[in-house]
Scaffold this motif. Structure first.
Motif, PDB file in Angstrom:
ATOM      1  N   TYR A 407       0.850  -1.207   0.000  1.00 16.83           N
ATOM      2  CA  TYR A 407       0.000   0.000   0.000  1.00 16.83           C
ATOM      3  C   TYR A 407       0.881   1.251   0.000  1.00 16.83           C
ATOM      4  CZ  TYR A 407      -2.285   3.877   2.408  1.00 16.83           C
ATOM      5  OH  TYR A 407      -2.702   5.124   2.774  1.00 16.83           O
ATOM      6  N   ILE A 408       1.916   1.239   0.869  1.00 17.74           N
ATOM      7  CA  ILE A 408       2.808   2.415   0.976  1.00 17.74           C
ATOM      8  C   ILE A 408       3.546   2.648  -0.349  1.00 17.74           C
ATOM      9  CG2 ILE A 408       4.904   3.277   2.132  1.00 17.74           C
ATOM     10  CD1 ILE A 408       3.844   1.807   4.692  1.00 17.74           C
ATOM     11  N   LEU A 409       4.033   1.550  -0.957  1.00 16.30           N
ATOM     12  CA  LEU A 409       4.767   1.668  -2.220  1.00 16.30           C
ATOM     13  C   LEU A 409       3.853   2.159  -3.347  1.00 16.30           C
ATOM     14  CD1 LEU A 409       6.999  -1.567  -2.122  1.00 16.30           C
ATOM     15  CD2 LEU A 409       7.738   0.786  -1.760  1.00 16.30           C
ATOM     16  N   ALA A 410       2.621   1.634  -3.379  1.00 17.74           N
ATOM     17  CA  ALA A 410       1.675   2.048  -4.426  1.00 17.74           C
ATOM     18  C   ALA A 410       1.298   3.514  -4.258  1.00 17.74           C
ATOM     19  CB  ALA A 410       0.427   1.174  -4.383  1.00 17.74           C
ATOM     20  N   GLU A 411       1.128   3.927  -3.008  1.00 18.65           N
ATOM     21  CA  GLU A 411       0.777   5.328  -2.729  1.00 18.65           C
ATOM     22  C   GLU A 411       1.851   6.288  -3.244  1.00 18.65           C
ATOM     23  OE1 GLU A 411      -1.689   7.362  -1.129  1.00 18.65           O
ATOM     24  OE2 GLU A 411      -2.722   5.622  -1.958  1.00 18.65           O
ATOM     25  N   ALA A 412       3.117   5.859  -3.158  1.00 19.80           N
ATOM     26  CA  ALA A 412       4.224   6.735  -3.543  1.00 19.80           C
ATOM     27  C   ALA A 412       4.465   6.740  -5.046  1.00 19.80           C
ATOM     28  CB  ALA A 412       5.494   6.297  -2.816  1.00 19.80           C
ATOM     29  N   GLY A 413       3.903   5.746  -5.749  1.00 20.71           N
ATOM     30  CA  GLY A 413       4.209   5.617  -7.177  1.00 20.71           C
ATOM     31  C   GLY A 413       3.237   6.377  -8.057  1.00 20.71           C
ATOM     32  N   ASP A 414       3.654   6.567  -9.303  1.00 20.62           N
ATOM     33  CA  ASP A 414       2.772   7.156 -10.303  1.00 20.62           C
ATOM     34  C   ASP A 414       2.067   5.987 -10.996  1.00 20.62           C
ATOM     35  OD1 ASP A 414       1.544   8.155 -12.517  1.00 20.62           O
ATOM     36  OD2 ASP A 414       3.276   9.286 -13.252  1.00 20.62           O
ATOM     37  N   ALA A 416       0.356   5.615 -13.537  1.00 18.72           N
ATOM     38  CA  ALA A 416       0.484   5.536 -15.001  1.00 18.72           C
ATOM     39  C   ALA A 416       1.825   4.922 -15.407  1.00 18.72           C
ATOM     40  CB  ALA A 416       0.334   6.921 -15.597  1.00 18.72           C
ATOM     41  N   ARG A 417       2.783   4.930 -14.479  1.00 21.93           N
ATOM     42  CA  ARG A 417       4.121   4.430 -14.819  1.00 21.93           C
ATOM     43  C   ARG A 417       4.398   3.043 -14.239  1.00 21.93           C
ATOM     44  NH1 ARG A 417       7.943   7.829 -16.813  1.00 21.93           N
ATOM     45  NH2 ARG A 417       7.134   9.842 -17.434  1.00 21.93           N
ATOM     46  N   GLN A 418       3.391   2.436 -13.655  1.00 25.32           N
ATOM     47  CA  GLN A 418       3.567   1.073 -13.120  1.00 25.32           C
ATOM     48  C   GLN A 418       3.868   0.135 -14.283  1.00 25.32           C
ATOM     49  OE1 GLN A 418       3.487   0.319  -9.914  1.00 25.32           O
ATOM     50  NE2 GLN A 418       3.203  -1.906  -9.837  1.00 25.32           N
ATOM     51  N   LYS A 419       4.943  -0.633 -14.182  1.00 25.86           N
ATOM     52  CA  LYS A 419       5.395  -1.427 -15.326  1.00 25.86           C
ATOM     53  C   LYS A 419       4.716  -2.795 -15.421  1.00 25.86           C
ATOM     54  CE  LYS A 419       8.355   1.670 -16.680  1.00 25.86           C
ATOM     55  NZ  LYS A 419       7.924   2.559 -17.751  1.00 25.86           N
ATOM     56  N   VAL A 420       4.337  -3.358 -14.278  1.00 20.03           N
ATOM     57  CA  VAL A 420       3.732  -4.704 -14.303  1.00 20.03           C
ATOM     58  C   VAL A 420       2.264  -4.583 -13.907  1.00 20.03           C
ATOM     59  CG1 VAL A 420       3.892  -7.078 -13.405  1.00 20.03           C
ATOM     60  CG2 VAL A 420       5.959  -5.670 -13.563  1.00 20.03           C
ATOM     61  N   SER A 421       1.381  -5.177 -14.722  1.00 18.93           N
ATOM     62  CA  SER A 421      -0.052  -5.087 -14.388  1.00 18.93           C
ATOM     63  C   SER A 421      -0.446  -6.241 -13.462  1.00 18.93           C
ATOM     64  CB  SER A 421      -0.894  -5.146 -15.660  1.00 18.93           C
ATOM     65  OG  SER A 421      -0.867  -6.463 -16.174  1.00 18.93           O
ATOM     66  N   PHE A 422      -1.606  -6.105 -12.822  1.00 17.69           N
ATOM     67  CA  PHE A 422      -2.081  -7.181 -11.945  1.00 17.69           C
ATOM     68  C   PHE A 422      -2.338  -8.449 -12.747  1.00 17.69           C
ATOM     69  CE2 PHE A 422      -5.450  -9.499  -9.636  1.00 17.69           C
ATOM     70  CZ  PHE A 422      -4.739  -9.766  -8.485  1.00 17.69           C
ATOM     71  N   ASP A 423      -2.904  -8.288 -13.953  1.00 16.99           N
ATOM     72  CA  ASP A 423      -3.164  -9.480 -14.783  1.00 16.99           C
ATOM     73  C   ASP A 423      -1.865 -10.215 -15.116  1.00 16.99           C
ATOM     74  OD1 ASP A 423      -5.907  -9.194 -14.827  1.00 16.99           O
ATOM     75  OD2 ASP A 423      -5.898  -7.906 -16.596  1.00 16.99           O
ATOM     76  N   GLU A 424      -0.808  -9.443 -15.375  1.00 15.94           N
ATOM     77  CA  GLU A 424       0.480 -10.092 -15.709  1.00 15.94           C
ATOM     78  C   GLU A 424       1.032 -10.867 -14.521  1.00 15.94           C
ATOM     79  OE1 GLU A 424       2.183  -7.110 -19.191  1.00 15.94           O
ATOM     80  OE2 GLU A 424       2.331  -6.496 -17.094  1.00 15.94           O
ATOM     81  N   VAL A 425       0.896 -10.305 -13.344  1.00 11.31           N
ATOM     82  CA  VAL A 425       1.452 -11.003 -12.181  1.00 11.31           C
ATOM     83  C   VAL A 425       0.625 -12.263 -11.872  1.00 11.31           C
ATOM     84  CG1 VAL A 425       0.359  -9.898 -10.162  1.00 11.31           C
ATOM     85  CG2 VAL A 425       2.731 -10.507 -10.066  1.00 11.31           C
ATOM     86  N   VAL A 426      -0.681 -12.213 -12.113  1.00  9.12           N
ATOM     87  CA  VAL A 426      -1.533 -13.398 -11.896  1.00  9.12           C
ATOM     88  C   VAL A 426      -1.158 -14.497 -12.899  1.00  9.12           C
ATOM     89  CG1 VAL A 426      -3.917 -14.258 -12.077  1.00  9.12           C
ATOM     90  CG2 VAL A 426      -3.453 -12.174 -10.799  1.00  9.12           C
TER      91      VAL A 426
END
Ligand code: SF4
Length: 455
Positions: A407-414, A416-426
């Motif tokens: 949660y803390i890491l996601a809060e700090a990130g942009d 739009a610039r997240q490189k890995v999607s949830f579908d990809e990790v699943v």
């Protein structure tokens, strides 16, 4: 595989006895189903009847430590996971010679430990690792045979039987990408999408769903509170001492705020997980083995962040969406993909819960869920002695801490610039699980389960 998600929130979050949804709740439900099928038979009552249950794959390897045999007998006696007496269930089959009477057509079938057969490694040709075969026979004739598969999270499939089709939800999606598009197109918040789908799938009114969510949250919190009061040894030969209460006491003495925060969160998660290991009633989230992660984070947000009941409900709906997608596109069974599918998914759900309950936007919810799962990819399932204790209990605590960190890491990130999607990790979790050697998939034949010889 093209069908949309029709899983109910209350299929994911359900109450039942620990320590395992696939090895305890699932087998109990399979036994209840077989009991129902038996009732429809009317054999010649002159013949003495015999009932045998054969366990294959992971159920055979770790079934004793997970209480599978007790759960099966409980189900054959008509006990339900949601209401059974957990202490009585733990006492079943303690004496291998004791005979129990299974009610059948105004008569009884004698049943004891010798009627449950742990078939070892003979599950190669079976479609699922966790297979149960029930056989009712007279001396010369097989009257009824059923094969069930416990596919994780307490879900059961029966060979040759097609699952009852559910109503099509108004917002049909199969993965996060499609869910995101629905949110964009309709302008509805995630919680409304999940609620409207739940209403269509189950026919329940919104008030009933809210009541159900409150019940689930209440049951999780009760589990934490009960676990925080308990001490002593957990059942089984390992002799593992409960730790949650000590952690909580230690937290009060800690001068550093960060240390205190972590000790409290660990204590909450371990309290629920220790209750699970003790065979007490827990909430699957998504499984019983991982039933400490979500309660740990929920209890934290309720009691330390003072979130309102409505915020907690919203969070649970986001967590449900994560579990639906993981179950639909990968697995939530340790026997199928290892612990990444249990504690990994639980941690991902808890990260989504926290982000959404604290009013984070959808993209951050997705990112938090992705981060939590990403760092638990490849995690094996190797319970020592087949008991859901080592590494499971501490792993739940670590999963809860990872969720907060995500949660803390996601809060700090942009976002739009997240490189890995949830579908990809699943998708990666599924591939990793398929490549994983069966020794690391809830068989207690590899990893810590064999290294830890002193246990
Ligand atoms: S290691 Fe993980 S998946 Fe395996 S029994 Fe323990 S909690 Fe469940």
């Amino acid at each position: 595989m093209d069908t949309c998600i029709t899983t109910s929130i209350f299929d994911i979050f359900k109450t039942g006895p620990g320590p395992s949804s696939s090895h305890t709740i699932g087998p109990m439900r399979a036994a209840l189903l077989f009991r129902d099928a038996m009732v429809r038979l009317s054999p010649d009552r002159q013949d003495p009847l015999e009932l045998n249950v054969h366990l294959f794959g992971s159920l055979s390897h770790t079934g004793k430590g997970h209480g599978t045999h007790k759960a099966i007998l409980g189900g054959l006696l008509g006990w339900e996971p949601e209401t059974c007496d957990c202490d009585l269930l733990c006492q079943l089959l303690e004496d291998p010679e004791q005979l129990y009477d299974i009610p059948f057509n105004h008569g009884q079938i004698p049943f004891s430990a010798r009627h449950i057969h742990f078939e070892g490694n003979s599950a190669q040709d079976l479609p699922f690792s966790n297979t149960l075969r029930f056989k009712l026979s007279t001396r010369n004739k097989l009257l009824l045979e059923k094969e069930y598969y416990s596919i994780g999270g307490g879900f059961i499939l029966c060979k040759g039987e097609i699952e009852k089709e559910r109503n099509t939800p108004p917002h049909a999606y199969r993965n996060m990408n499609q869910l995101r598009k629905i949110i964009r197109k309709t302008g509805l918040p995630l919680s409304q999408i999940i609620l409207q789908n739940e209403q269509a799938i189950t026919g329940a009114a919104q008030d009933q769903i809210h009541e159900g969510l409150d019940r689930i949250i209440g049951a999780m919190c009760a589990c934490v509170e009960k676990g925080l009061l308990a001490d002593g040894l957990l059942p089984g030969p390992i002799g593992l001492l409960r730790k949650a209460k000590v952690l909580m006491t230690n937290s009060h003495k800690m001068k550093q705020e960060t240390g205190r925060f972590l000790a409290i969160l660990n204590a909450y998660a371990m309290a629920a997980s220790e209750e699970n290991a003790a065979g007490q009633r827990v909430v699957t989230a998504p499984t019983s083995g991982s039933a400490g992660v979500m309660p740990g984070v929920i209890y934290l947000l309720k009691h330390q962040y003072h979130l309102s009941p409505e915020q907690l409900r919203q969070g649970i709906l986001a967590a449900a969406a994560i579990a639906f997608i993981a179950k639909r596109n990968a697995s939530i069974s340790g026997a199928e993909v290892g612990c990444q599918g249990e504690v990994g998914v639980a941690s991902s759900m808890a990260a989504a819960f926290m982000t959404y309950a604290l009013e984070g936007p959808m993209k951050k919810v997705e990112n938090a869920a992705e981060i939590a799962l990403e760092h638990q990819l490849g995690m094996t399932c190797d319970p020592v002695g087949g008991y859901v204790q080592i590494p499971c209990i501490e792993r739940n605590a670590v999963g809860a801490v990872t969720a907060v960190n995500a949660y803390i890491l996601a809060e700090a990130g942009d976002p739009a610039r997240q490189k890995v999607s949830f579908d990809e990790v699943v998708e990666t979790m599924m591939e990793t699980g398929q490549d994983m050697c069966s020794r690391y998939k809830e068989t207690a034949r590899g990893g810590l389960a064999v290294c830890c010889v002193s246990c």
